[in-house]
Write a protein that holds these residues in place. Structure first.
Motif, PDB file in Angstrom:
ATOM      1  N   SER A   5     101.090  79.400  -7.628  1.00 58.10           N
ATOM      2  CA  SER A   5     101.527  80.718  -8.059  1.00 58.10           C
ATOM      3  C   SER A   5     101.926  80.715  -9.538  1.00 58.10           C
ATOM      4  CB  SER A   5     102.696  81.201  -7.194  1.00 58.10           C
ATOM      5  OG  SER A   5     103.738  80.263  -7.260  1.00 58.10           O
ATOM      6  N   THR A   6     101.763  79.574 -10.189  1.00 58.72           N
ATOM      7  CA  THR A   6     102.032  79.501 -11.623  1.00 58.72           C
ATOM      8  C   THR A   6     101.218  80.547 -12.381  1.00 58.72           C
ATOM      9  OG1 THR A   6     102.239  77.135 -11.361  1.00 58.72           O
ATOM     10  CG2 THR A   6     102.028  77.954 -13.618  1.00 58.72           C
ATOM     11  N   ASP A   7     101.843  81.181 -13.354  1.00 55.15           N
ATOM     12  CA  ASP A   7     101.127  82.156 -14.182  1.00 55.15           C
ATOM     13  C   ASP A   7      99.992  81.444 -14.913  1.00 55.15           C
ATOM     14  OD1 ASP A   7     100.329  83.879 -16.354  1.00 55.15           O
ATOM     15  OD2 ASP A   7     102.154  85.028 -15.925  1.00 55.15           O
ATOM     16  N   VAL A   8      98.875  82.104 -14.939  1.00 49.73           N
ATOM     17  CA  VAL A   8      97.679  81.458 -15.486  1.00 49.73           C
ATOM     18  C   VAL A   8      97.824  81.129 -16.973  1.00 49.73           C
ATOM     19  CG1 VAL A   8      96.476  83.609 -16.063  1.00 49.73           C
ATOM     20  CG2 VAL A   8      95.150  81.601 -15.435  1.00 49.73           C
ATOM     21  N   ARG A   9      98.749  81.815 -17.659  1.00 46.33           N
ATOM     22  CA  ARG A   9      98.839  81.531 -19.094  1.00 46.33           C
ATOM     23  C   ARG A   9      99.416  80.145 -19.388  1.00 46.33           C
ATOM     24  NH1 ARG A   9     102.760  85.660 -18.909  1.00 46.33           N
ATOM     25  NH2 ARG A   9     104.881  84.981 -19.308  1.00 46.33           N
ATOM     26  N   ASP A  32      94.566  82.429  -8.351  1.00 45.66           N
ATOM     27  CA  ASP A  32      93.519  83.418  -8.650  1.00 45.66           C
ATOM     28  C   ASP A  32      92.402  82.768  -9.456  1.00 45.66           C
ATOM     29  OD1 ASP A  32      95.147  85.306  -7.496  1.00 45.66           O
ATOM     30  OD2 ASP A  32      95.967  86.025  -9.404  1.00 45.66           O
ATOM     31  N   LEU A  33      92.809  81.952 -10.400  1.00 49.90           N
ATOM     32  CA  LEU A  33      91.823  81.354 -11.301  1.00 49.90           C
ATOM     33  C   LEU A  33      90.845  80.461 -10.540  1.00 49.90           C
ATOM     34  CD1 LEU A  33      90.808  80.873 -14.201  1.00 49.90           C
ATOM     35  CD2 LEU A  33      92.462  78.998 -14.366  1.00 49.90           C
ATOM     36  N   ILE A  34      91.379  79.555  -9.743  1.00 49.32           N
ATOM     37  CA  ILE A  34      90.449  78.638  -9.069  1.00 49.32           C
ATOM     38  C   ILE A  34      89.731  79.332  -7.910  1.00 49.32           C
ATOM     39  CG2 ILE A  34      91.735  76.567  -9.754  1.00 49.32           C
ATOM     40  CD1 ILE A  34      92.687  76.429  -6.822  1.00 49.32           C
ATOM     41  N   SER A  35      90.252  80.493  -7.506  1.00 52.08           N
ATOM     42  CA  SER A  35      89.562  81.236  -6.440  1.00 52.08           C
ATOM     43  C   SER A  35      88.618  82.281  -7.015  1.00 52.08           C
ATOM     44  CB  SER A  35      90.566  81.951  -5.533  1.00 52.08           C
ATOM     45  OG  SER A  35      91.538  81.047  -5.086  1.00 52.08           O
ATOM     46  N   TYR A  36      88.441  82.270  -8.312  1.00 45.90           N
ATOM     47  CA  TYR A  36      87.491  83.194  -8.918  1.00 45.90           C
ATOM     48  C   TYR A  36      86.122  82.528  -8.896  1.00 45.90           C
ATOM     49  CZ  TYR A  36      85.852  86.912 -11.936  1.00 45.90           C
ATOM     50  OH  TYR A  36      85.192  88.012 -12.422  1.00 45.90           O
ATOM     51  N   PHE A  37      85.399  82.799  -7.824  1.00 43.65           N
ATOM     52  CA  PHE A  37      84.178  82.042  -7.583  1.00 43.65           C
ATOM     53  C   PHE A  37      82.990  82.595  -8.361  1.00 43.65           C
ATOM     54  CE2 PHE A  37      86.469  81.417  -3.397  1.00 43.65           C
ATOM     55  CZ  PHE A  37      86.936  80.167  -3.746  1.00 43.65           C
ATOM     56  N   PRO A  38      82.070  81.712  -8.694  1.00 48.23           N
ATOM     57  CA  PRO A  38      80.861  82.156  -9.392  1.00 48.23           C
ATOM     58  C   PRO A  38      80.074  83.144  -8.541  1.00 48.23           C
ATOM     59  CG  PRO A  38      81.018  79.756  -9.403  1.00 48.23           C
ATOM     60  CD  PRO A  38      82.065  80.255  -8.459  1.00 48.23           C
ATOM     61  N   ARG A  39      79.408  84.077  -9.205  1.00 47.05           N
ATOM     62  CA  ARG A  39      78.555  84.984  -8.432  1.00 47.05           C
ATOM     63  C   ARG A  39      77.163  84.385  -8.296  1.00 47.05           C
ATOM     64  NH1 ARG A  39      74.978  87.271 -11.789  1.00 47.05           N
ATOM     65  NH2 ARG A  39      75.608  87.613 -13.944  1.00 47.05           N
ATOM     66  N   ALA A  40      76.852  83.435  -9.152  1.00 45.86           N
ATOM     67  CA  ALA A  40      75.541  82.795  -9.108  1.00 45.86           C
ATOM     68  C   ALA A  40      75.623  81.491  -9.888  1.00 45.86           C
ATOM     69  CB  ALA A  40      74.484  83.713  -9.717  1.00 45.86           C
ATOM     70  N   TYR A  41      74.522  80.810  -9.910  1.00 46.34           N
ATOM     71  CA  TYR A  41      74.468  79.544 -10.647  1.00 46.34           C
ATOM     72  C   TYR A  41      73.191  79.518 -11.451  1.00 46.34           C
ATOM     73  CZ  TYR A  41      78.047  78.386  -7.310  1.00 46.34           C
ATOM     74  OH  TYR A  41      79.192  78.412  -6.575  1.00 46.34           O
ATOM     75  N   GLU A  42      73.230  78.735 -12.514  1.00 46.20           N
ATOM     76  CA  GLU A  42      71.995  78.530 -13.243  1.00 46.20           C
ATOM     77  C   GLU A  42      71.710  77.042 -13.273  1.00 46.20           C
ATOM     78  OE1 GLU A  42      69.788  80.432 -16.989  1.00 46.20           O
ATOM     79  OE2 GLU A  42      71.811  79.737 -17.420  1.00 46.20           O
ATOM     80  N   ASP A  43      70.495  76.716 -12.898  1.00 51.82           N
ATOM     81  CA  ASP A  43      70.114  75.313 -12.857  1.00 51.82           C
ATOM     82  C   ASP A  43      69.588  74.916 -14.232  1.00 51.82           C
ATOM     83  OD1 ASP A  43      69.188  72.804 -12.412  1.00 51.82           O
ATOM     84  OD2 ASP A  43      68.096  73.305 -10.557  1.00 51.82           O
ATOM     85  N   ARG A  44      70.376  74.125 -14.939  1.00 52.76           N
ATOM     86  CA  ARG A  44      69.958  73.700 -16.279  1.00 52.76           C
ATOM     87  C   ARG A  44      69.656  72.208 -16.284  1.00 52.76           C
ATOM     88  NH1 ARG A  44      74.583  76.843 -19.827  1.00 52.76           N
ATOM     89  NH2 ARG A  44      73.981  78.957 -19.205  1.00 52.76           N
ATOM     90  N   ARG A  45      69.141  71.709 -15.156  1.00 55.17           N
ATOM     91  CA  ARG A  45      68.937  70.269 -15.061  1.00 55.17           C
ATOM     92  C   ARG A  45      67.588  69.810 -15.584  1.00 55.17           C
ATOM     93  NH1 ARG A  45      70.436  69.397  -8.925  1.00 55.17           N
ATOM     94  NH2 ARG A  45      69.177  71.289  -8.897  1.00 55.17           N
ATOM     95  N   THR A  46      66.661  70.768 -15.718  1.00 53.68           N
ATOM     96  CA  THR A  46      65.321  70.357 -16.126  1.00 53.68           C
ATOM     97  C   THR A  46      65.248  70.084 -17.624  1.00 53.68           C
ATOM     98  OG1 THR A  46      64.496  71.829 -14.433  1.00 53.68           O
ATOM     99  CG2 THR A  46      62.891  71.027 -16.038  1.00 53.68           C
ATOM    100  N   PHE A  47      64.847  68.891 -17.990  1.00 50.21           N
ATOM    101  CA  PHE A  47      64.598  68.559 -19.401  1.00 50.21           C
ATOM    102  C   PHE A  47      63.097  68.543 -19.641  1.00 50.21           C
ATOM    103  CE2 PHE A  47      68.954  67.379 -19.454  1.00 50.21           C
ATOM    104  CZ  PHE A  47      69.343  67.429 -20.782  1.00 50.21           C
ATOM    105  N   LYS A  48      62.701  69.104 -20.769  1.00 50.29           N
ATOM    106  CA  LYS A  48      61.281  69.103 -21.099  1.00 50.29           C
ATOM    107  C   LYS A  48      61.106  68.602 -22.524  1.00 50.29           C
ATOM    108  CE  LYS A  48      58.918  70.710 -17.579  1.00 50.29           C
ATOM    109  NZ  LYS A  48      58.205  71.966 -17.323  1.00 50.29           N
ATOM    110  N   ARG A  49      59.974  67.956 -22.760  1.00 50.06           N
ATOM    111  CA  ARG A  49      59.605  67.682 -24.148  1.00 50.06           C
ATOM    112  C   ARG A  49      59.012  68.976 -24.703  1.00 50.06           C
ATOM    113  NH1 ARG A  49      55.669  62.722 -23.985  1.00 50.06           N
ATOM    114  NH2 ARG A  49      54.573  64.236 -22.674  1.00 50.06           N
ATOM    115  N   VAL A  50      59.104  69.129 -26.004  1.00 43.28           N
ATOM    116  CA  VAL A  50      58.636  70.385 -26.593  1.00 43.28           C
ATOM    117  C   VAL A  50      57.195  70.668 -26.184  1.00 43.28           C
ATOM    118  CG1 VAL A  50      58.100  71.581 -28.748  1.00 43.28           C
ATOM    119  CG2 VAL A  50      60.236  70.299 -28.541  1.00 43.28           C
ATOM    120  N   ILE A  51      56.382  69.636 -26.207  1.00 42.56           N
ATOM    121  CA  ILE A  51      54.952  69.846 -25.924  1.00 42.56           C
ATOM    122  C   ILE A  51      54.719  70.361 -24.498  1.00 42.56           C
ATOM    123  CG2 ILE A  51      54.431  67.520 -25.068  1.00 42.56           C
ATOM    124  CD1 ILE A  51      51.843  67.620 -26.674  1.00 42.56           C
ATOM    125  N   ASP A  52      55.643  70.020 -23.597  1.00 43.82           N
ATOM    126  CA  ASP A  52      55.466  70.414 -22.193  1.00 43.82           C
ATOM    127  C   ASP A  52      56.067  71.776 -21.849  1.00 43.82           C
ATOM    128  OD1 ASP A  52      54.202  67.980 -21.685  1.00 43.82           O
ATOM    129  OD2 ASP A  52      56.131  66.976 -21.334  1.00 43.82           O
TER     130      ASP A  52
END
Ligand code: ADP
Ligand code: MG
Length: 682
Positions: A5-9, A32-52
């Motif tokens: 219940s600590t104030d988030v500030r 409240d802060l830790i219960s503010y759940f994401p509405r979606a996720y973005e998968d940023r795990r794919t690495f590519k070489r520029v040419i690909d």
């Protein structure tokens, strides 16, 4: 700092300024802060070489800034920072819009991870506004990142950082509201792990594990809360009503009641005799004959010496109920009055007086029934028709006019039973799962406007055979401004009358008309004095014109399936074969699929389930009208199995420990839940 219940500030890295911004998202405490759940996720795990890199794909690229970034001001309000980044396979041209600081931020010769959508051609690759992180950062790139619902002044980055700090402060000390034995027997992960992974998942599997636990927790606590509410209600008492003889009521009806109607009436009668206030929902598809069930309850009230009130959501419907029920009830010696906003002051005063001195046994009306100046001599039964149109507040406002009156709610929105438990909280449910005999299937077609001439020809044919038709006119759906509504309806009606059907009688109604005018038009249509009724969805609920056989819905894609089902229910109410034609030029695949559902089934329950699956319960029921507490993680359209599991676990726990004495953490969270949702749930 584990106190949630600590104030988030006071959370490290948040501070006064950010706390203010977070408050706008409803985030005040660490919890409240830790219960503010994401509405979606973005998968940023794919690495590519520029040419690909393929144009159009999202990927991370590890590349070195090859030359000093340049800043140019194209015009006022548009600054571009451009740079070229290279890896061993090629060059990537990167542009930032209105992020002038990037010029000094990104250094020539240094390597960064850029995440974004690749564009350009296979020869010249570009990326606009990528996410940038130093190599090895691993916070914003190279992983699955959360996407939070935002408000002005709070960015994804700020939220991510704040949540991460918040979690770090309390993760290991989170108290688990789930009893350990429940957690283990349902194979649910630790609470700390769940919070960690729901925000910053290591992978899909970890996310699924976390989500499953949090959904379970949410539904489990809710189920316990509802059971407690219900127990509280069971402790209320009132004088039991004597058993009512309904033989003359049955005899006065022009038809035999269906088995399902009789069963519902039986359940109601048992409630009324029980010595506890009834709280029952009668759920039945359009045309299943709910009105007669309500009538039976009203007869019971009158015969037990109480007044009954029947509240309908529209003037038209109230009037129609009155016209249908008053003669029947009066034949049984029960006095009956009508109360709507459209009545003249004098008539109104008269009804009010008769209600107050107890001369009227039954009153039928709109929400005029709950106006402050309406008082009842001995209100013992409240019936609300088509309840999803009424807020819980209106229902209880009417109840408050009596002394714990019995409550009966009629709903034509069929919902799966498990869900009913949650949506209607502590109501008992009677289901009318049988239509009166002789109903024919309503042939339903989903077509484009290319069929318009054929549709008009078909209407002509039906009308020549003595039938009538509805045309539901495109209008802006809920929430938006309605000036369009009137225009759409009147103009369309005028065109039909002048250009298409000059020899037929075309009428129209819309929600902006004075109730009196509206009633007059409806009455004329019901009496067969009009052939075609152009209308908005004001005819959606309850209206009964058995001679109408065609329902045409323009721009059908704008409506929810359940709403279309209600509209369709306006036809097929008599002995004539009926049709429903859904017009839509929307080519969207999902839309076509939804409309197809309508052509395939006439079963309201199936349609409701489909609607639920496609749109989610929020849209389905109209936000916050139904008393459904806001669910943070659970999605009732796909978490049904888990809902059942959680309900079962809640039941078991309450059997073992009815007062939750041995489970204080669970008890505390349930109490908090009931407090927050007290208005919504009862
Ligand atoms: P809803 O459940 O949609 O409110 P209504 O109560 O308006 O349905 O009933 C639809 C129509 O069916 C009405 O015309 C009503 O008179 C008729 N009806 C109701 N019950 C029966 C029955 N048991 N047999 C034949 N017709 C019935
Ligand atoms: Mg009805």
């Amino acid at each position: 700092m584990a106190d949630l219940s600590t104030d988030v500030r006071y959370v490290k890295g948040v501070g006064e300024q950010r706390a203010k911004a977070l408050a706008r998202l409803g985030i005040h405490t660490l919890r409240d802060l830790i219960s503010y759940f994401p509405r979606a996720y973005e998968d940023r795990r794919t690495f590519k070489r520029v040419i690909d890199l393929q144009p159009g794909e999202n990927a991370c690229v590890r590349a070195m800034v090859a030359a000093e970034p340049t800043l140019s001001r194209i015009r006022k309000g548009l600054e571009l920072v451009k740079l070229r980044a290279v890896d061993e396979t090629g060059a990537l041209d990167i542009t930032f819009f209105n992020q002038a600081y990037r010029k000094n931020d990104l250094r020539r010769g240094e390597t960064y991870i850029f995440f974004g959508r690749a564009e350009g051609s296979l020869l010249r690759k570009t990326m606009a506004n990528p996410v940038v992180e130093r190599e090895g950062g691993g916070t914003f790139t190279g992983r699955i990142v959360p996407i939070y619902p935002l408000t002005a002044g709070v960015s994804q980055t700020i939220l991510m950082r704040s949540v991460a700090q918040g979690l770090a402060a309390c993760r290991d000390q989170l108290e688990d509201p789930l009893p350990e034995e429940v957690r283990l027997s349902h194979e649910l992960c630790h609470v700390g792990y769940a919070y960690e992974q729901i925000h910053f998942p290591a992978g899909e599997e970890e996310l699924a594990v976390a989500r499953r636990r949090l959904v379970f927790e949410e539904l489990f606590l809710l189920a316990i809360g509802l059971k407690k509410l219900r127990r509280r209600r069971d402790e209320l008492s009132c004088a039991p009503w004597a058993d009512t003889d309904l033989v003359d009521f049955y005899a006065a009806l022009p038809f035999d009641l269906t088995g399902a109607q009789r069963r519902a009436i039986g359940e109601i009668a048992a409630d009324l005799r029980s010595g506890r206030p009834m709280n029952r929902l009668v759920q039945g598809d359009v045309g299943s004959g709910k009105t007669m069930v309500a009538a039976a309850a009203l007869v019971c009230a009158a015969r037990s010496g109480f007044q009954g009130a029947l509240m309908a959501p529209t003037e038209i419907l109230a009037e129609q109920h009155y016209q249908g029920l008053a003669p029947l009830l009066e034949r049984l010696g029960i006095t009956c009055g009508l109360l709507t906003g459209a009545m003249r002051a004098k008539e109104r005063r008269e009804v009010l007086a008769r209600l107050a001195d107890g001369e009227l046994d039954v009153v039928i009306g709109t929400h005029a029934l709950i106006s402050a100046d309406v008082s009842y001599a001995r209100l013992g039964l409240v019936v609300t028709d088509e309840q999803h149109r009424f807020g819980v507040a209106q229902r209880s406002a009417l109840s408050a006019k009596g002394e714990r009156p019995h409550l009966l709610v009629m709903s034509a929105t069929p919902i799966p039973r498990t869900l009913a438990l949650i949506i209607y909280g502590d109501l008992d449910v009677s289901v009318i799962d049988e239509l009166p005999p002789g109903r024919q299937k309503i042939d339903t077609f989903a077509v484009t406007s290319a069929y318009r001439q054929r549709i008009y020809a078909f209407l002509r044919k039906e009308i020549a055979a003595g039938r009538q038709a509805y045309i539901i006119c495109s209008m802006v759906e809920k929430g938006e401004e309605v000036p369009d509504e009137r225009k759409a309806v009147t103009e369309y009606a005028a065109i039909l009358q002048e250009k298409v059907f000059p020899d037929l009688r075309v009428a129209y109604v819309h929600g902006r008309m004075k109730p009196r005018e509206k009633d007059a038009v409806m009455a004329a249509f019901a009496a067969g004095e009009r052939d075609i009724l152009v209308s908005t969805t004001v005819v959606e609920v309850g209206v009964d014109v058995p001679n109408a056989t065609v329902m045409v819905v323009e721009d059908a894609d704008r409506f929810g399936l359940s709403q279309l089902h209600q509209l369709r229910g306006r036809v097929g109410r008599g002995q004539h074969k009926s049709y429903c034609i859904l017009i839509s030029d929307n080519r969207n695949e999902e839309t076509r699929r939804r409309l197809k559902v309508m052509t395939q089934t006439g079963d309201g329950f199936k349609i409701a389930e489909e609607d639920l699956r496609l749109r989610g319960p929020g849209d389905f029921f109209g936000r916050r009208q139904h008393g459904l507490p806001a669910l943070k993680v659970a999605d009732l359209s796909c978490d049904m199995a888990l809902l059942k599991e959680a309900q079962g676990a809640a039941e078991d726990l309450l059997k073992r420990d009815p007062e939750l004495r041995d489970h204080p953490r669970t008890a505390l969270r349930v109490a908090q839940l009931l407090e927050v949702n007290a208005d919504a749930m009862n």
